[in-house]
Design a protein around this motif. Structure first.
Motif, PDB file in Angstrom:
ATOM      1  N   GLU A  96     -71.449-156.606  10.238  1.00 50.78           N
ATOM      2  CA  GLU A  96     -71.267-157.318  11.618  1.00 50.78           C
ATOM      3  C   GLU A  96     -71.449-155.978  12.439  1.00 50.78           C
ATOM      4  O   GLU A  96     -71.285-154.916  12.515  1.00 50.78           O
ATOM      5  N   PHE A  97     -72.412-156.352  13.528  1.00 43.90           N
ATOM      6  CA  PHE A  97     -72.863-155.456  14.515  1.00 43.90           C
ATOM      7  C   PHE A  97     -72.183-155.555  16.116  1.00 43.90           C
ATOM      8  O   PHE A  97     -72.708-155.404  17.111  1.00 43.90           O
ATOM      9  N   ASP A  98     -71.023-156.133  16.072  1.00 41.69           N
ATOM     10  CA  ASP A  98     -70.152-156.261  17.043  1.00 41.69           C
ATOM     11  C   ASP A  98     -69.974-155.198  18.132  1.00 41.69           C
ATOM     12  O   ASP A  98     -70.348-155.308  19.393  1.00 41.69           O
ATOM     13  N   ALA A  99     -69.846-154.072  17.466  1.00 43.11           N
ATOM     14  CA  ALA A  99     -69.695-152.960  18.398  1.00 43.11           C
ATOM     15  C   ALA A  99     -70.965-152.459  18.902  1.00 43.11           C
ATOM     16  O   ALA A  99     -71.084-151.999  19.895  1.00 43.11           O
ATOM     17  N   MET A 100     -72.164-152.600  18.435  1.00 48.25           N
ATOM     18  CA  MET A 100     -73.405-152.292  18.526  1.00 48.25           C
ATOM     19  C   MET A 100     -73.883-153.198  19.877  1.00 48.25           C
ATOM     20  O   MET A 100     -74.347-152.731  20.872  1.00 48.25           O
ATOM     21  N   GLU A 101     -73.396-154.350  19.817  1.00 49.89           N
ATOM     22  CA  GLU A 101     -73.850-155.123  20.849  1.00 49.89           C
ATOM     23  C   GLU A 101     -73.107-155.252  21.991  1.00 49.89           C
ATOM     24  O   GLU A 101     -73.736-155.114  23.150  1.00 49.89           O
ATOM     25  N   GLU A 102     -71.759-154.614  21.943  1.00 48.85           N
ATOM     26  CA  GLU A 102     -70.943-154.009  23.063  1.00 48.85           C
ATOM     27  C   GLU A 102     -71.614-152.746  23.676  1.00 48.85           C
ATOM     28  O   GLU A 102     -71.542-153.040  24.915  1.00 48.85           O
ATOM     29  N   LEU A 103     -72.175-152.010  22.811  1.00 49.15           N
ATOM     30  CA  LEU A 103     -72.850-151.004  23.620  1.00 49.15           C
ATOM     31  C   LEU A 103     -74.064-151.247  24.465  1.00 49.15           C
ATOM     32  O   LEU A 103     -74.517-150.534  25.281  1.00 49.15           O
ATOM     33  N   ASP A 104     -74.760-152.325  23.619  1.00 47.75           N
ATOM     34  CA  ASP A 104     -76.183-152.603  24.183  1.00 47.75           C
ATOM     35  C   ASP A 104     -75.942-153.062  25.755  1.00 47.75           C
ATOM     36  O   ASP A 104     -76.783-152.746  26.494  1.00 47.75           O
ATOM     37  N   ASP A 146     -76.172-155.863  27.571  1.00 49.48           N
ATOM     38  CA  ASP A 146     -76.842-156.862  28.161  1.00 49.48           C
ATOM     39  C   ASP A 146     -76.052-158.013  28.810  1.00 49.48           C
ATOM     40  O   ASP A 146     -76.174-158.451  29.843  1.00 49.48           O
ATOM     41  N   GLU A 147     -74.953-158.168  28.301  1.00 50.89           N
ATOM     42  CA  GLU A 147     -73.990-159.197  28.515  1.00 50.89           C
ATOM     43  C   GLU A 147     -73.081-158.770  29.600  1.00 50.89           C
ATOM     44  O   GLU A 147     -72.863-159.021  30.620  1.00 50.89           O
ATOM     45  N   VAL A 148     -72.294-157.677  29.163  1.00 50.94           N
ATOM     46  CA  VAL A 148     -71.257-157.016  29.925  1.00 50.94           C
ATOM     47  C   VAL A 148     -71.619-155.356  29.965  1.00 50.94           C
ATOM     48  O   VAL A 148     -71.801-154.765  28.846  1.00 50.94           O
ATOM     49  N   ARG A 195     -64.752-146.984  34.428  1.00 52.67           N
ATOM     50  CA  ARG A 195     -66.176-146.604  35.218  1.00 52.67           C
ATOM     51  C   ARG A 195     -67.103-147.415  34.304  1.00 52.67           C
ATOM     52  O   ARG A 195     -67.027-147.426  33.266  1.00 52.67           O
ATOM     53  N   LEU A 196     -67.987-148.236  35.183  1.00 50.52           N
ATOM     54  CA  LEU A 196     -69.183-148.708  34.584  1.00 50.52           C
ATOM     55  C   LEU A 196     -70.447-147.981  34.491  1.00 50.52           C
ATOM     56  O   LEU A 196     -70.476-147.111  35.494  1.00 50.52           O
ATOM     57  N   ALA A 197     -71.066-147.844  33.629  1.00 49.71           N
ATOM     58  CA  ALA A 197     -72.567-147.525  33.385  1.00 49.71           C
ATOM     59  C   ALA A 197     -73.200-147.618  34.575  1.00 49.71           C
ATOM     60  O   ALA A 197     -73.365-149.103  34.821  1.00 49.71           O
ATOM     61  N   GLU A 198     -73.860-146.845  35.266  1.00 47.70           N
ATOM     62  CA  GLU A 198     -74.665-147.195  36.392  1.00 47.70           C
ATOM     63  C   GLU A 198     -75.959-147.811  35.967  1.00 47.70           C
ATOM     64  O   GLU A 198     -76.560-148.553  36.586  1.00 47.70           O
ATOM     65  N   ARG A 199     -76.365-147.438  34.669  1.00 46.28           N
ATOM     66  CA  ARG A 199     -77.499-148.150  34.079  1.00 46.28           C
ATOM     67  C   ARG A 199     -77.392-148.687  32.692  1.00 46.28           C
ATOM     68  O   ARG A 199     -76.540-148.159  32.127  1.00 46.28           O
ATOM     69  N   ASP A 200     -77.946-149.795  32.358  1.00 43.40           N
ATOM     70  CA  ASP A 200     -77.999-150.161  30.813  1.00 43.40           C
ATOM     71  C   ASP A 200     -79.036-149.155  30.272  1.00 43.40           C
ATOM     72  O   ASP A 200     -80.186-149.411  30.573  1.00 43.40           O
TER      73      ASP A 200
END
Length: 465
Positions: A378-386, A388-390, A397-402
């Protein structure tokens, strides 16, 4: 201009509907139907000179005109051009303002005609525009022929669509790729004005202002026993393992971004000889002073060699490699260089908290991260790092860019065996976000255009990471 796969042994039926666009609506019924025609791809390919003319029909009692198809076999060139242009002293076309200029790029065809392959954005009310950098496949621009003519038209945008022609110039990809120099300044000429005015010089100039150097770093996470068939690193004499397949497929795509094709490549999570010390960053080449591998084939050779000399161990720590590459990206933030970190992993992250912090810290740097997940996990952690959704966050601190793009390799294994098609899909998804990520960095930092780099050495990333 669009790309189709041609299969000689199949009948590939095509239908073309022609519409007049009346609005920005995506609903086709909102636009005026002008006619349609049917043919096969084989008809176009087999026509004289690869050029076919068909009559349009579909409106009773009305002649709908004709449509002309031209086909050309694409080269295998997979280079990707990234460039930025500006103009100086363009003709003033608007009565109440200056001009709203944009560029239209045309590729030349084998029959001497031209086809639109790219349009820039419109820069409002200026005679000295600086357009945003853009990325285009070289084969779309010139079918891989670096010396083929590329025509560029300069227009003044009008709201009603009747854009005013300012002028034109011709060049080639070989010239454009030289970046900013005295030879990359082009006179914009308007043939009608030149014929009427004896003292006419030009309608302005366009020049190449930016050439970006991409630095690709490869990271392979090593877990499991490569001697066991259940391992994703298993070295079968009959086929490449999952890691090698992903590395080859993705690497062959992104290596076109890196001009020198020298890739620092590292393994993580292994015990190294002779004392069995765990390393979270050892060169796959085995040479601490020179981690570079020549091309993706060189990376693959080094990967296979390392499987025979190190003991795969773990854990899977992402943060160290992200932080190391980020440190080098932090040294070159003037827009002349951009870093891409390719990470191949089975989906387990041992330091998720630290990894999130590393991504947030790196989001303000000229860096993109591509993560390819292999295997059935399962790649839940990878999707979280991606993100795109959140958007990724750390300590509030939010990342200033994706900056992270994740793809699961298993989604691109074509069950019918059509690897060309599946790798084309992979290429599209892997590279989909990099141009926007690059542009978002340039915009956020107000990066000014600068000359292309000379043949000076690349940053220390290629030597000591």
């Amino acid at each position: 201009f669009f790309v189709l796969d041609f299969f000689f042994e199949e009948k590939q039926n095509l239908r073309f509907d022609v519409y007049n666009v009346d609005s920005r609506s995506c609903n086709i019924s909102k636009h005026d139907f002008l006619g349609q025609t049917f043919c096969t791809l084989g008809e176009i390919i087999g026509s004289t000179g690869g050029r076919l003319e068909k009559t349009l029909s579909g409106i009773p009692g009305k002649k709908c005109g004709v449509i002309i198809f031209a086909a050309e076999e694409l080269s295998n060139c997979r280079d990707i051009a990234t460039m930025q242009l500006c103009a100086n002293k363009l003709d003033k076309k608007d009565f109440f303002g200056k001009s709203d200029p944009f560029l239209v790029f045309f590729r030349s065809n084998e029959d001497g005609t031209f086809t639109i392959c790219h349009k820039t954005e419109v820069i409002k009310n200026t005679l000295n525009p600086v357009w945003q950098p853009f990325t285009i496949p070289v084969r779309a621009l010139c079918n891989g022929d670096y010396d083929r003519t590329v025509k560029v038209d300069v227009y003044d945008w009008d709201r009603d669509g009747s854009h005013d022609f300012i002028g034109e110039f011709t060049t080639s990809y070989r010239e454009l790729s030289r970046g900013q120099n005295q030879f990359n300044v082009y006179e914009v000429l308007n043939p009608k004005k030149k014929g009427k005015k004896k003292k006419y010089v030009n309608s302005g100039t366009v020049s190449v202002t930016h050439s970006i150097e991409f630095n690709i770093c490869v990271c392979v996470f090593l877990q499991g026993n490569p001697s066991q068939p259940t391992s994703l690193h298993y070295m079968s004499p009959y086929q490449m393992n999952a890691y090698a397949m992903a590395l080859k497929a993705v690497g062959e795509i992104i290596q076109d971004y890196d001009s020198d094709k020298l890739f620092p490549a590292y393994g993580f999570g292994a015990k190294l000889p002779p004392d069995g010390k765990i390393s979270h960053g050892f060169p796959l080449s085995g040479d601490a002073d020179n981690p570079n591998c020549v091309g993706i084939e060189g990376v693959l050779e080094a990967y296979f060699r390392s499987l025979k000399t190190v003991q795969l161990y773990g854990p899977t720590n992402f943060a160290p490699v992200i932080n190391k590459v980020a440190n080098y990206a932090a040294e070159i933030t003037d827009g002349s260089q951009y870093f891409v970190l390719l990470m191949i992993t089975d989906g387990v992250i041992s330091d998720m908290v630290q990894t999130k912090e590393a991504v947030v810290n790196a989001a303000g740097l000229p860096l993109s991260i591509i993560i390819v997940g292999v295997g059935p996990a399962e790649f839940d952690a990878m999707e979280e790092l991606d993100g795109d959704e959140v958007r990724v966050s750390s300590r509030g601190r939010l990342a200033e860019r994706d900056i992270v793009q994740f793809v699961p390799f298993r989604d691109y294994i074509d069950r019918s065996g059509n690897q060309v098609l599946s790798m084309a899909r992979l290429a599209k998804d892997v590279l989909a976000e990099i141009p926007d990520q690059l542009l978002s960095f340039m915009k956020s930092r107000g990066v000014e255009p600068r000359p292309a780099l000379s043949s000076s050495p690349l940053p220390e990333l290629h030597r000591h990471i």
